[in-house]
Design an enzyme around this catalytic site. Structure first.
Site, PDB file in Angstrom:
ATOM      1  N   LYS A 196       6.565  -0.158 -14.069  1.00 21.67           N
ATOM      2  CA  LYS A 196       5.553   1.058 -14.057  1.00 21.67           C
ATOM      3  C   LYS A 196       6.538   2.251 -14.926  1.00 21.67           C
ATOM      4  O   LYS A 196       5.828   3.057 -15.462  1.00 21.67           O
ATOM      5  CB  LYS A 196       5.523   1.534 -12.445  1.00 21.67           C
ATOM      6  CG  LYS A 196       4.926   2.812 -12.403  1.00 21.67           C
ATOM      7  CD  LYS A 196       4.413   3.031 -10.992  1.00 21.67           C
ATOM      8  CE  LYS A 196       3.951   4.296 -10.766  1.00 21.67           C
ATOM      9  NZ  LYS A 196       3.568   4.878  -9.407  1.00 21.67           N
ATOM     10  N   GLU A 234      17.285  -3.101 -13.794  1.00 21.04           N
ATOM     11  CA  GLU A 234      17.256  -4.720 -13.604  1.00 21.04           C
ATOM     12  C   GLU A 234      16.509  -5.110 -14.623  1.00 21.04           C
ATOM     13  O   GLU A 234      16.579  -6.056 -15.473  1.00 21.04           O
ATOM     14  CB  GLU A 234      16.856  -5.351 -12.243  1.00 21.04           C
ATOM     15  CG  GLU A 234      17.707  -5.225 -11.174  1.00 21.04           C
ATOM     16  CD  GLU A 234      17.461  -3.630 -10.604  1.00 21.04           C
ATOM     17  OE1 GLU A 234      17.008  -2.628 -11.232  1.00 21.04           O
ATOM     18  OE2 GLU A 234      17.761  -3.604  -9.218  1.00 21.04           O
ATOM     19  N   GLY A 281       3.898   1.234  -7.192  1.00 24.44           N
ATOM     20  CA  GLY A 281       4.478   0.074  -7.592  1.00 24.44           C
ATOM     21  C   GLY A 281       3.966  -1.312  -6.685  1.00 24.44           C
ATOM     22  O   GLY A 281       3.549  -2.227  -7.245  1.00 24.44           O
ATOM     23  N   ARG A 282       4.045  -1.075  -5.250  1.00 25.27           N
ATOM     24  CA  ARG A 282       3.668  -2.016  -4.460  1.00 25.27           C
ATOM     25  C   ARG A 282       2.168  -2.198  -4.229  1.00 25.27           C
ATOM     26  O   ARG A 282       1.681  -3.250  -3.485  1.00 25.27           O
ATOM     27  CB  ARG A 282       4.325  -1.959  -2.940  1.00 25.27           C
ATOM     28  CG  ARG A 282       4.062  -0.551  -2.676  1.00 25.27           C
ATOM     29  CD  ARG A 282       5.165  -0.347  -1.183  1.00 25.27           C
ATOM     30  NE  ARG A 282       4.982   1.123  -0.774  1.00 25.27           N
ATOM     31  CZ  ARG A 282       5.639   1.987  -1.290  1.00 25.27           C
ATOM     32  NH1 ARG A 282       6.564   1.729  -2.343  1.00 25.27           N
ATOM     33  NH2 ARG A 282       5.647   3.218  -0.413  1.00 25.27           N
ATOM     34  N   GLU A 315       8.615  -0.699   2.654  1.00 22.97           N
ATOM     35  CA  GLU A 315       8.843   0.206   1.636  1.00 22.97           C
ATOM     36  C   GLU A 315       7.817   1.327   2.036  1.00 22.97           C
ATOM     37  O   GLU A 315       8.083   2.550   1.625  1.00 22.97           O
ATOM     38  CB  GLU A 315       8.661  -0.260   0.254  1.00 22.97           C
ATOM     39  CG  GLU A 315       9.387   0.445  -0.966  1.00 22.97           C
ATOM     40  CD  GLU A 315       9.443  -0.082  -2.308  1.00 22.97           C
ATOM     41  OE1 GLU A 315      10.493  -0.315  -2.684  1.00 22.97           O
ATOM     42  OE2 GLU A 315       8.426  -0.001  -3.026  1.00 22.97           O
ATOM     43  N   HIS A 342      10.794 -25.176  12.452  1.00 16.72           N
ATOM     44  CA  HIS A 342      12.238 -25.885  12.736  1.00 16.72           C
ATOM     45  C   HIS A 342      13.440 -25.170  12.133  1.00 16.72           C
ATOM     46  O   HIS A 342      14.438 -25.490  12.073  1.00 16.72           O
ATOM     47  CB  HIS A 342      12.190 -27.267  12.000  1.00 16.72           C
ATOM     48  CG  HIS A 342      11.000 -28.250  12.135  1.00 16.72           C
ATOM     49  ND1 HIS A 342      11.131 -29.126  13.403  1.00 16.72           N
ATOM     50  CD2 HIS A 342       9.560 -28.260  11.844  1.00 16.72           C
ATOM     51  CE1 HIS A 342      10.001 -29.590  13.440  1.00 16.72           C
ATOM     52  NE2 HIS A 342       8.971 -29.234  12.527  1.00 16.72           N
ATOM     53  N   LYS A 395      20.663   3.155  -6.244  1.00 15.48           N
ATOM     54  CA  LYS A 395      20.568   3.092  -7.714  1.00 15.48           C
ATOM     55  C   LYS A 395      21.476   4.084  -8.460  1.00 15.48           C
ATOM     56  O   LYS A 395      22.212   3.652  -9.078  1.00 15.48           O
ATOM     57  CB  LYS A 395      19.043   3.465  -8.229  1.00 15.48           C
ATOM     58  CG  LYS A 395      17.977   2.403  -7.582  1.00 15.48           C
ATOM     59  CD  LYS A 395      16.682   2.922  -8.334  1.00 15.48           C
ATOM     60  CE  LYS A 395      15.455   2.139  -7.894  1.00 15.48           C
ATOM     61  NZ  LYS A 395      14.334   2.667  -8.343  1.00 15.48           N
TER      62      LYS A 395
HETATM   63  O1  F6P Z   1      13.216   0.548  -6.485  1.00 20.01           O
HETATM   64  C1  F6P Z   1      11.927   0.271  -5.806  1.00 20.01           C
HETATM   65  C2  F6P Z   1      10.937   0.453  -6.906  1.00 20.01           C
HETATM   66  O2  F6P Z   1      10.732   1.688  -7.179  1.00 20.01           O
HETATM   67  C3  F6P Z   1       9.724  -0.269  -6.355  1.00 20.01           C
HETATM   68  O3  F6P Z   1       8.961   0.736  -5.558  1.00 20.01           O
HETATM   69  C4  F6P Z   1       9.002  -0.755  -7.545  1.00 20.01           C
HETATM   70  O4  F6P Z   1       7.896  -1.450  -7.321  1.00 20.01           O
HETATM   71  C5  F6P Z   1      10.182  -1.383  -8.286  1.00 20.01           C
HETATM   72  O5  F6P Z   1      11.226  -0.478  -7.836  1.00 20.01           O
HETATM   73  C6  F6P Z   1      10.244  -1.659  -9.555  1.00 20.01           C
HETATM   74  O6  F6P Z   1       9.846  -0.420 -10.210  1.00 20.01           O
HETATM   75  P1  F6P Z   1       9.309  -0.352 -11.768  1.00 20.01           P
HETATM   76  O7  F6P Z   1       7.849  -1.170 -11.814  1.00 20.01           O
HETATM   77  O8  F6P Z   1       9.198   1.047 -12.423  1.00 20.01           O
HETATM   78  O9  F6P Z   1      10.077  -1.015 -12.769  1.00 20.01           O
END
Ligand code: F6P
Length: 550
Positions: free
Chosen positions: A206, A212, A268-269, A354, A385, A513
């Protein structure tokens, strides 16, 4: 805004909780032929049975009063009207607009957003078509049969969970991989399996700033360029971006034509319904992706039209509030009896934790009541189990959702009947338990000596009275999966309204972060002073460095 715990329904619920202490779930069924019907709802291809919770009719009435008092009906209207209900980020929350098939026009800041949604959907559909027909090929002219989605959080968990859940709908010959972790082993493992000539990379973010994802995307780009003999032009055939941040996408080197956009009012979620769903559409076809959206839309229509008392997401939310706030359940287990739903608990962890992992109200005061529970889960029967022991006999009461489909995609002997027998048996065992007298009778019948019975009886006694919901569908299809996801989204929304928190921000993930970027130079470079760090962190940095520089 009156704090929710000072409202009449909350206080009535408090009193009822005290009065009902010790009452068993089983006793609530006695003399109440209507109980199953009273606690069941049917909508959008899903059936919810909430009757195996320790909730009386009187409690249910007060829970509905609580939803009314908390303003759930107005909150639903505010969300679909495009009001900026995400107040800490000043954003609307309109994922329902992404899956609208009722030709409604949604607005944000007075501007219609539906035309832009339809335009992106049309571009996604055309792109899928070009990939599937092989008119969009790789740099050597081969069709692109493998997709690697690079993203994390909502840009990974949703598409990954859906792609796994709908495996039977995957198009023949197509493969999907999902790379999320910045741990280089994740990308390296996937790259080792790829043919660069037939691979499409989707960079899903987003913000297009997530450390990452950008690290993985750069490494994937480097790997690809090396394989493509440094042919920069080939990037355009093999990399697309899904983002709200056009400038960052073009700065990364992906041309605007290869970007599928979405908007800041898509959390995002909640983004799998947007361009973030491209990997789903590529794996199973755009029509199937649309069927998923239609399933969610059917649940949306039910959610916005059904009165509170008949509303499935509202009931699920209220049962959750009762268990969390009045029965003390700090943990919620999500237990799909469906192997293909194996990532559903992980997906729901983000959706729920979240969203409602908050301890400050919309008014900025500390919440004087518990909010989001810890969510965890695994598919049944595997979990039986492993961790069910604690659910049956542990000191904490864990509320559980059991999810299953009556029919399976795999026609394999009597596997499905056995799966369903377990899906039904576990909630029954959790509700009824087994008292010491019947344990003793059983052991005596088996001829176990009296002193052995004395030794074992307590260990083999189950307290029972553990709350569960059952969610049943005919079959796991794109439509029922869409409805299931939307059911939980709306449940989480209603709970956030009742708990008076903002379910749509996630400030809690930011601090880590920031600190990670402060620590990174100390790990990468020599002679960076460690005095900024606490003694424990500084010692760990030293230790890591000494091992790495050996
Ligand atoms: O760190 C949490 C977050 O902001 C989530 O809410 C989001 O889904 C994820 O990181 C990834 O964010 P992006 O789509 O901006 O890379």
């Amino acid at each position: 805004m009156t704090p929710i715990n000072q409202t009449e329904p909350w206080q009535a619920l408090d009193t009822l909780a005290r009065e009902h202490r010790g009452q068993s779930i089983a006793s609530l069924f006695e003399g109440d032929a209507e109980r199953v019907a009273l606690f069941s709802r049917e909508a959008a291809g899903l059936y919810l049975d909430g009757s195996k919770n320790r909730i009386s009719r009187a409690v249910l009435d007060q829970l509905f009063a609580l939803a009314e008092r908390a303003g759930v009906p107005d909150a639903i209207k505010a969300m679909v009207n495009g009001n900026k209900i995400n107040v800490t980020e000043d954003r609307a929350v309109l994922h329902v607009a992404l899956r609208d098939f009722a030709h409604r026009t949604y607005h944000v800041d007075g501007e219609a957003v539906s035309p832009a949604i339809n335009a992106v959907r049309a571009r996604m559909s055309a792109f899928c078509d070009a990939i599937h027909r092989g008119t969009h090929t790789g740099f050597t002219g081969k069709p692109l049969t493998t997709v690697v989605n690079i993203g994390i959080g909502g840009s990974d968990l949703g598409p990954l969970m859906v792609t796994e859940a709908l495996r039977p709908y995957g198009l023949t010959g197509r493969q999907s991989h999902f790379v999320s972790n910045v741990d280089g082993q994740h990308l390296a493992d996937v790259l080792a399996t790829l043919d660069p000539e037939t691979t499409l990379f989707i960079v899903a973010s987003k913000t297009f700033t997530t450390q990452e994802t950008m690290t993985n995307a750069r490494s994937a780009r480097g790997w690809f360029l090396e394989k493509a003999g440094g042919d920069e032009a080939a990037i355009a055939r093999h990399f697309v971006a899904l983002s709200t941040n056009e400038r960052a996408v073009t700065d990364f080197g992906i041309v605007a034509e290869n970007m599928f956009g979405f908007w800041d009012w898509v959390g995002g979620r909640y983004s799998l319904w947007s361009a973030i769903g491209l990997s789903i559409a590529l794996q199973m076809g755009f029509d199937r992706f649309e069927a998923l959206l239609k399933g969610a839309h059917a649940m949306d229509e039910h959610f916005r039209r059904a009165p509170l008392q008949e509303n499935m997401p509202v009931l699920l939310a209220l049962i959750g509030v009762w268990n969390r706030n009045f029965e003390g359940c700090a943990t919620h287990a999500v237990l799909p009896y469906d192997q293909h739903l194996h990532r559903f608990p992980a997906y729901l962890q983000q959706a729920d934790m979240e969203s409602n992992g908050k301890a400050v109200t919309l008014a900025g005061a500390p919440t004087a009541w518990a909010t989001g529970p810890v969510v965890f889960g695994e598919p049944g029967t595997n979990g039986q189990h492993a961790f069910y022991q604690l659910i049956h006999q542990g000191t904490d009461v864990i509320a559980c959702d059991f999810i299953a489909a009556a029919k399976s995609h795999a026609a394999l002997g009597d596997h499905h009947e056995k799966l369903l027998a377990n899906f039904l048996a576990q909630p029954k065992a959790l509700m009824l338990g087994k008292d010491e007298a019947s344990v003793r009778d059983d052991l005596a019948e088996q001829g176990v000596p009296e002193n052995e019975i004395d030794r074992l009886a307590r260990h083999r006694t189950f307290p029972g009275n553990r709350p569960t919901n059952a969610i049943l569908m005919d079959m796991l299809t794109p439509e029922t999966l869409g409805a299931l996801i939307a059911l939980y989204e709306h449940k989480i929304f209603c709970q956030g309204v009742i708990w008076q928190v903002n379910s749509f921000d996630q400030w809690g993930v930011e601090l880590g972060k920031v600190l990670a970027s402060e620590i990174l130079p100390a790990l990468k470079e020599e002679d960076v002073p460690l005095t900024n760090h606490d003694p424990s962190t500084a010692a760990l940095i030293q230790r890591i460095k000494s091992v790495r520089h050996d």
